[in-house]
Design an enzyme around this catalytic site. Sequence first.
Site, PDB file in Angstrom:
ATOM      1  N   ASP A 248     -45.139 -15.687 -11.449  1.00 38.08           N
ATOM      2  CA  ASP A 248     -46.277 -15.518 -10.547  1.00 38.08           C
ATOM      3  C   ASP A 248     -47.384 -16.547 -10.742  1.00 38.08           C
ATOM      4  O   ASP A 248     -48.508 -16.338 -10.273  1.00 38.08           O
ATOM      5  CB  ASP A 248     -46.851 -14.104 -10.691  1.00 38.08           C
TER       6      ASP A 248
ATOM      7  N   ASP B 216     -40.702 -11.915  -3.127  1.00 39.10           N
ATOM      8  CA  ASP B 216     -42.092 -12.304  -3.402  1.00 39.10           C
ATOM      9  C   ASP B 216     -42.186 -13.712  -4.003  1.00 39.10           C
ATOM     10  O   ASP B 216     -43.190 -14.412  -3.854  1.00 39.10           O
ATOM     11  CB  ASP B 216     -42.760 -11.337  -4.397  1.00 39.10           C
TER      12      ASP B 216
HETATM   13  N1  GLY Z   1     -45.290  -9.215  -6.210  1.00 39.79           N
HETATM   14  C1  GLY Z   1     -45.454  -7.829  -6.308  1.00 39.79           C
HETATM   15  C2  GLY Z   1     -45.983  -7.145  -5.107  1.00 39.79           C
HETATM   16  O1  GLY Z   1     -46.046  -7.642  -4.026  1.00 39.79           O
HETATM   17  O2  GLY Z   1     -46.347  -6.006  -5.288  1.00 39.79           O
END
Ligand code: GLY
Length: 391
Positions: free
Chosen positions: A109, A168
């Site tokens: 992330d 994601d």
């Molecule tokens: N990347 C985690 C979410 O969208 O909750």
Amino acid sequence: MNRIFIVLLIFANLSSFAQPKVNVDKQLKLSAQQYKGMLKEFQDTKYFPQSVNKDGSYKKKTSEWWCTGFFSGSLWNLYDYTKDQELKSGAIKWTEALEKEQYNKGTHDLGFMLYCSYGNGYRLTKNEAYKPILLQGAESLSTRFDPKVGVIKSWENFKEFKYPVIIDNMMNLEFLFWASKVSGNNKYRDLSIVHADNTLKNHFRPDNSSYHVIAYDSVGNVLAKKTAQGAADNSAWARGQAWGLYGYTVMYRETKQKRYLDQAVKIANFYINHPNMPKDKVPYWDFNAPDIPNEERDASAAAISASALLELSKYVKKDLGKKYNSFAEDVLVSLSSPEYFAASGNNNFILKHSTGHKPAKSEIDTPIIYADYYYIEALLRYQALNKTKAK
Ligand code: GLY
């Protein structure tokens, strides 16, 4: 009716049609007030604002949490609009609180964490001290790409699987494209293209919705198609669709490859035409949640997809572009209404009614920091596209 009157009538209708339906100026100024309040609540940079607990207290997170770049990212964008120095000082303080994350190889992330914070800071101030931090962050992120598998690993494990990748993850690629442009090292761009191509191949269903989690083996074979945050393995988790839409729109922006534009359009069409999309265009947390219409909404998915649709509207044929722009506008009208928008209270967050992780009973129907970030971004994009300011 005389002719002049008819001409005036047509003109009045046309000009009211062209008027933006969202008062961006008002919404951003109120948002700035909320975030100035948030700055007063959060003094010590050990804890970042995340969401609101059931008892009304703040849910706070330390810097390694995936959402910690959104606070300063929003502060930067609000500063950019208002030129308010208090917002700028806050943006600097909360950006620099993330410095050590440049070395964090334990998360995929870093795009969210560093590009929303340092990335926006660098874009707006050209502070050269931010550049090596961003480049180190991109390098750390790139270590999670195994060329034998062909994707950036999202988590260390998921159930019995050792190489899970979530949709994601497409959101981290924009950061890597930036790193290639700035460093001159094509590695980051090249691995992003491989990641996006394998995600395109493996994450999508025939109806163009996406799975949340794909589990790979050590040479890139797909072992399983699962969900973590959705209602079921074969359901369309709303925020996942939004991440995919945003991710492939960015891929097209960065490469101009038609396959990415086609994919973004397919996702957009799945999303905007879904029969379970409510009238106000703020989706339920999962398009296939079992108790629709008695399910919680996810304002964050609405904000992310509105922002993506506004960008995508520039890349497609005029009629389709108008459709995307108008859908995003309707979303922004809803999100700017008192049902979703908080001009005060709401623990200083801007939007209400997001859903983080319903299966884990976590962050259900609450303000969440990333919903605010993409709402602000969408407002700015909307204003840039619809030049006339609403009165
Ligand atoms: N990347 C985690 C979410 O969208 O909750």
